[in-house]
Design a protein around this motif. Structure first.
Motif, PDB file in Angstrom:
ATOM      1  N   LYS A 120       0.800  -1.225   0.000  1.00 18.48           N
ATOM      2  CA  LYS A 120       0.000   0.000   0.000  1.00 18.48           C
ATOM      3  C   LYS A 120       0.832   1.273   0.000  1.00 18.48           C
ATOM      4  O   LYS A 120       0.385   2.308  -0.496  1.00 18.48           O
ATOM      5  N   HIS A 132      -6.110   3.708  -0.118  1.00 17.29           N
ATOM      6  CA  HIS A 132      -5.806   3.151   1.200  1.00 17.29           C
ATOM      7  C   HIS A 132      -4.526   3.769   1.753  1.00 17.29           C
ATOM      8  O   HIS A 132      -4.408   4.010   2.960  1.00 17.29           O
ATOM      9  N   ILE A 136      -3.821   5.905   5.308  1.00 13.46           N
ATOM     10  CA  ILE A 136      -2.766   5.605   6.271  1.00 13.46           C
ATOM     11  C   ILE A 136      -1.919   6.840   6.548  1.00 13.46           C
ATOM     12  O   ILE A 136      -1.578   7.147   7.698  1.00 13.46           O
ATOM     13  N   CYS A 140      -1.586   8.687  10.209  1.00 13.33           N
ATOM     14  CA  CYS A 140      -0.313   8.943  10.882  1.00 13.33           C
ATOM     15  C   CYS A 140      -0.224  10.399  11.321  1.00 13.33           C
ATOM     16  O   CYS A 140       0.236  10.705  12.432  1.00 13.33           O
ATOM     17  N   VAL A 182       3.958   4.185  10.950  1.00 16.48           N
ATOM     18  CA  VAL A 182       2.751   3.365  10.838  1.00 16.48           C
ATOM     19  C   VAL A 182       2.535   2.562  12.118  1.00 16.48           C
ATOM     20  O   VAL A 182       1.416   2.469  12.630  1.00 16.48           O
ATOM     21  N   ILE A 194      -8.825   1.917  12.072  1.00 10.58           N
ATOM     22  CA  ILE A 194      -7.636   1.563  11.299  1.00 10.58           C
ATOM     23  C   ILE A 194      -8.050   1.058   9.915  1.00 10.58           C
ATOM     24  O   ILE A 194      -9.047   0.350   9.774  1.00 10.58           O
ATOM     25  N   ASP A 195      -7.293   1.419   8.902  1.00 11.84           N
ATOM     26  CA  ASP A 195      -7.561   0.917   7.556  1.00 11.84           C
ATOM     27  C   ASP A 195      -7.629  -0.606   7.593  1.00 11.84           C
ATOM     28  O   ASP A 195      -6.820  -1.255   8.271  1.00 11.84           O
ATOM     29  N   PHE A 198      -4.620  -2.982   7.622  1.00 11.32           N
ATOM     30  CA  PHE A 198      -3.742  -2.978   8.788  1.00 11.32           C
ATOM     31  C   PHE A 198      -4.491  -3.344  10.070  1.00 11.32           C
ATOM     32  O   PHE A 198      -3.873  -3.557  11.104  1.00 11.32           O
TER      33      PHE A 198
END
Length: 227
Positions: A120, A132, A136, A140, A182, A194-195, A198
């Protein structure tokens, strides 16, 4: 730091084994994610980065025959439209799960994390970052106390095509993020935020007692058992 996120990714691991667990009613997250092949009496709980693209294609071709036209990026929306439990009421979905063979495929948590990070956030051409990865990067920034204001639009890839989506002009998405950032984000973020690529695997299983629990390393044997 790695130890902390590893504990988060695997805590509740007993729920991810074929231990005797009473089947619970199908909750909304399951209805959104699980796939059912009614013809063959099979229900599958897809987990991103656990061969879910391969398994979705396997389910679709089992139900419809060979589909060479379904590229990897297209299989996800297609499988959801044709096989998702969203097609049913909650009562119907629960009954279907109860009478079907249910299975899930799991993966070593750290191997899954590294795979998600690589696919990703690293393996993309310039200007072809996935949506995606955008999520992320923004997560972060938020985890580090920053603000994410969508004041513009940018092009990201989703579902196998480019799409203009809201974005922040203050974030250099192309610069990406390090694995360390991450990991810190994963430690600080609730599972549900969370995506999915992950998110801990236990979020998807919710302690459900699957008939078959396979692993990525034994995928062939698992699918043979399901078949």
């Amino acid at each position: 730091m790695i130890g902390g996120v590893l504990k988060k990714l695997v805590r509740g691991g007993k729920a991810e084994t074929p231990a005797a667990v009473e089947r619970a009613p199908v909750e909304r997250p399951f209805r959104m994610l699980w796939l059912a092949d009614e013809r063959h009496g099979v229900v599958y709980c897809p987990i991103p980065k656990c061969a879910c693209s391969t398994i979705k294609y396997w389910l679709v071709t089992s139900a419809e025959g060979a589909r060479p036209d379904l590229a990897r990026g297209v299989i996800h929306p297609y499988a959801r439209e044709r096989l998702s439990l969203e097609r049913f009421s909650e009562e119907e979905a629960s009954a279907l799960v109860e009478r079907s063979l249910s299975f899930v495929v799991l993966r070593d948590p750290m191997a899954r994390l590294v795979s998600a990070f690589a696919s990703k956030l690293c393996q993309h051409e310039p200007g072809m970052m996935e949506i995606h990865a955008k999520a992320i990067v923004e997560a972060c920034v938020r985890a580090e106390g920053g603000e994410v204001e969508h004041d513009t639009t940018m092009t990201f890839w989703t579902g196998g095509r480019a799409k203009e989506v809201p974005a922040s002009s203050r974030i250099d998405y192309g610069a990406g993020v390090s694995l360390r950032r991450v990991v810190s984000m994963l430690e600080a973020t609730p599972d549900r935020e969370i995506d999915p690529h992950f998110r801990p695997q236990r979020w998807f299983t919710k302690g459900f007692g699957f008939d078959i629990v396979g692993t990525l390393e034994t995928l062939g044997e698992t699918l043979a058992e399901v078949a």
